[in-house]
Scaffold this active site. Structure first.
Site, short mmCIF file in Angstrom:
data_model
loop_
_atom_site.label_atom_id
_atom_site.label_comp_id
_atom_site.label_asym_id
_atom_site.label_seq_id
_atom_site.Cartn_x
_atom_site.Cartn_y
_atom_site.Cartn_z
N ARG A 205 0.81 -1.22 0.00
CA ARG A 205 0.00 0.00 0.00
C ARG A 205 0.84 1.28 0.00
NH1 ARG A 205 -3.52 -2.28 4.93
NH2 ARG A 205 -1.63 -3.55 5.09
N ALA B 205 46.97 40.48 -5.16
CA ALA B 205 45.66 40.28 -5.79
C ALA B 205 45.83 39.93 -7.26
CB ALA B 205 44.82 41.54 -5.64
C1 UD1 Z 1 -1.59 -6.44 11.14
C2 UD1 Z 1 -2.51 -7.31 12.00
C3 UD1 Z 1 -3.80 -6.54 12.26
C4 UD1 Z 1 -3.49 -5.21 12.91
C5 UD1 Z 1 -2.47 -4.42 12.10
C6 UD1 Z 1 -2.03 -3.21 12.88
C7 UD1 Z 1 -2.07 -9.63 11.36
C8 UD1 Z 1 -2.56 -10.82 10.63
N1 UD1 Z 1 -2.80 -8.54 11.29
O1 UD1 Z 1 -2.25 -6.24 9.91
O2 UD1 Z 1 -4.67 -7.32 13.10
O3 UD1 Z 1 -4.70 -4.47 13.09
O4 UD1 Z 1 -1.32 -5.21 11.82
O5 UD1 Z 1 -1.22 -2.37 12.13
O6 UD1 Z 1 -1.03 -9.71 12.00
N2 UD1 Z 1 5.16 -8.98 8.13
C9 UD1 Z 1 6.16 -9.93 8.03
N3 UD1 Z 1 5.95 -11.06 7.30
C10 UD1 Z 1 4.78 -11.30 6.68
C11 UD1 Z 1 3.75 -10.32 6.77
C12 UD1 Z 1 3.98 -9.18 7.50
O7 UD1 Z 1 7.24 -9.76 8.61
O8 UD1 Z 1 4.66 -12.36 6.02
C13 UD1 Z 1 5.42 -7.76 8.92
C14 UD1 Z 1 5.34 -6.48 8.13
O9 UD1 Z 1 6.60 -6.09 7.62
C15 UD1 Z 1 4.82 -5.48 9.15
C16 UD1 Z 1 4.03 -6.33 10.12
O10 UD1 Z 1 4.43 -7.67 9.90
O11 UD1 Z 1 5.87 -4.85 9.85
C17 UD1 Z 1 2.54 -6.20 9.90
O12 UD1 Z 1 2.23 -6.58 8.58
P1 UD1 Z 1 1.12 -5.82 7.75
O13 UD1 Z 1 1.04 -6.44 6.41
O14 UD1 Z 1 1.32 -4.37 7.81
O15 UD1 Z 1 -0.17 -6.25 8.59
P2 UD1 Z 1 -1.56 -5.54 8.62
O16 UD1 Z 1 -2.34 -5.96 7.44
O17 UD1 Z 1 -1.38 -4.10 8.84
CA CA Z 2 0.33 -2.73 9.23
#
Ligand code: UD1
Ligand code: CA
Length: 529
Positions: free
Chosen positions: A38, A460
């Site tokens: 995003r 100069a």
């Molecule tokens: C996540 C939470 C959601 C919460 C939100 C808050 C889950 C399933 N959902 O959603 O409930 O409301 O955060 O901001 O956890 N990441 C990894 N490996 C992966 C996927 C993600 O390391 O395979 C890391 C990302 O880099 C990030 C964090 O996990 O730092 C959160 O991932 P993101 O995709 O932003 O989760 P959200 O959809 O925001």
């Molecule tokens: Ca997030």
């Protein structure tokens, strides 16, 4: 901050809390493997800077303040760059705890991400941590006091999982916290994409900050199933697993929803930036820095500012810049990765990078310090002076319109207006050495490599091409010729010429001849002598 299910008095976060020690037996995991679709960016989300510092380092710093056992960072997307940033910030450890990197090769969700850290904790040769703090890598506004409270509530309530929640006007995109109909115990977290209309209407969201019991975490992660809209292993599903296993789930709710901001989009990144910049300014105002207009003063997270410094409007202090005490920085100046001494005055519209200015020196207005400039005590760099890889000795002055590159300039040297070091012959850079006490007249070119010996005077307009022994005079100019009355005679001749031309034009008009438009009137060849 309020708590549930058991209501207890909130800890008032105070500055003293910042000094709290890391907690023994507590490990931390930071999830930083995601791509961050995003953000619409080529760069991994957690590398985007907030106040000049990559987002992931906010979570890491917090983890290091609290975890006394070990910290693991999960990397995946642009793993090398993220690891590099982590290593540079910690050097592989932070004194008291080791910082390890765990690679998530396939991005199969947050639960899968945390599972990748198991070898780190198994192979450490230490006992399993009592608790894990788990942080998303995209929550830069989270405060230490909040995390300490989460841990405290977790321990006091003997929970298996404790989550941080907040209530948002617009909860869309976040995981919703579903509480049981009887009482308000948390029963599960449902992701936005998996939520039905009733769940979507819930405004309490999961911030993405957790405390999990050491004996529960990895067994719960093993049991996760990717049966959801995204086909991922959700960390959030361990909440339901705990409830189903008859274990307690606790929650702490943030009063200030800002603190839980998860940065998923550029807009949220900009929001986080505004908040963090404000916090940084407040911190330096409280520490005795004067800002004429705080809202236009930009200070990066890594900057240090001494007491009684004065920052005028529209100043940017970036990177790891350090300002001593009583320094003054005037408007429109940008300083990046510089060390500035006490009582230094930097006038308006200067750009300084990766350089050092010692005590009592002055700079600007409109000066440009490119990398590796050292301005010694009390020295002065004035308007429209550019310097690069140059040392300007104690008390020396380059007041106007100069270029100083690859130069070593001693003490008490005067660099006249318009002096240029010719440091580049189109192929190589060469050094200019100007020893102590030299006087360089205006409009001098120093063709490097060249050394001007101590105490010499360069007249100069000189082009210095050969080394100058100490205490010499160097002058390289064409001998001056002066012709008294020359200019006055020229004026007379010019006036006569103009009169003759105008006479020709009027006689042509009478005879009906047209003066050629292309031909200029003949200039008199006569010149004054
Ligand atoms: C996540 C939470 C959601 C919460 C939100 C808050 C889950 C399933 N959902 O959603 O409930 O409301 O955060 O901001 O956890 N990441 C990894 N490996 C992966 C996927 C993600 O390391 O395979 C890391 C990302 O880099 C990030 C964090 O996990 O730092 C959160 O991932 P993101 O995709 O932003 O989760 P959200 O959809 O925001
Ligand atoms: Ca997030």
């Amino acid at each position: 901050m309020s708590r549930s299910p058991a209501q207890e008095p909130a800890i008032k976060p105070s500055p003293q809390n910042r000094g709290d020690r890391p907690v023994a037996g507590v490990a931390a995991v930071i999830m930083a493997a995601g791509l961050g679709k995003r953000m619409q960016s080529k760069h991994a989300k957690v590398l985007h800077p907030v106040a000049g510092r990559p987002m992931v380092l906010y979570s890491l710093e917090l983890a290091l303040r609290i975890a006394g056992h070990q910290v693991a960072v999960v990397v995946g997307h642009q793993a090398d760059q993220v690891s590099q940033v982590v290593k540079e910030a910690t050097g592989g450890s932070n004194g008291h705890v080791a910082v390890s990197i765990a690679e998530q090769r396939e991005l199969l969700g947050t639960g899968h991400a945390v599972l990748q850290t198991r070898p780190v904790f198994m192979e450490s040769g230490r006992s399993m941590p009592a608790q894990f703090i788990i942080l998303n890598g995209d929550t830069p506004l989270l405060r230490e006091a909040t995390l300490r409270e989460l841990l405290e509530v977790h321990r006091r309530q003997e929970a298996a999982v404790t989550i941080l929640t907040t209530v948002l006007e617009d909860p869309s995109g976040y995981g919703r916290v579903v509480r049981s109909s009887s009482g308000d115990a948390v029963s599960r977290i449902v992701e936005d994409r998996d939520a039905d209309a009733a769940v979507k209407a819930i405004r309490e969201i999961n911030v993405g900050t957790y405390v999990v019991e050491g004996d529960f975490l990895f067994s719960a992660l093993e049991g996760l199933q990717p049966t959801n809209a995204q086909g991922e292993f959700y960390l959030t599903d361990i909440v339901q697993a705990a409830v189903e296993g008859g274990r307690r789930v606790a929650a702490v709710t943030l009063d200030d929803p800002n603190e839980g901001l998860g940065v998923n989009t550029r807009r949220q990144l900009a929001e986080a930036e505004v908040v963090v910049r404000g916090q940084i300014r407040d911190r330096w105002l409280d520490a005795g820095v004067r800002m004429i207009d705080p809202s236009s003063t930009w200070i990066d997270a890594g900057v240090t500012i001494g007491r009684d410094c004065v920052l005028y409007p529209n100043v940017m202090l970036e990177g790891s810049t350090v300002l001593g005490e009583d320094a003054i920085v005037r408007s429109g100046t940008r300083i990046t990765d510089c060390i500035i001494g006490n009582r230094v005055e930097i006038l308006d519209h200067c750009v300084c990078r990766d350089s050092q200015i010692e005590d009592d020196a002055t700079l600007g207005p409109f000066a440009h310090l490119r990398p590796h400039v050292l301005v010694r005590k009390g020295a002065k760099i004035g308007n429209f002076v550019e310097a690069k890889k140059t040392e300007l000795g104690e008390g020396s002055k380059a007041n106007h319109l100069s270029y100083l590159g690859d130069a070593k300039i001693g003490k008490g040297v005067n660099i006249g207006a318009g002096t240029i070091t010719c440091n580049y012959d189109g192929v190589r850079k060469a050094e200019t050495v100007v020893e102590d006490g030299v006087f360089i007249g205006s409009d001098t070119q120093l063709v490097a490599p060249v050394t001007v010996g101590a105490g010499s005077v360069i007249a100069a307009g000189t082009t210095v091409t050969q080394n100058v022994p100490p205490d010499s005079l160097v002058i390289s100019r064409v001998m001056q010729v002066t012709r008294p009355g020359w200019a006055a005679k020229r004026r007379v001749l010019l006036a006569e010429g103009a009169q003759a031309a105008s006479n020709r034009t009027s006689s042509n008009a009478k005879t009906g001849k047209r003066a050629s438009p292309r031909r200029k009137p003949k200039r008199s060849k006569r010149r004054p002598r």
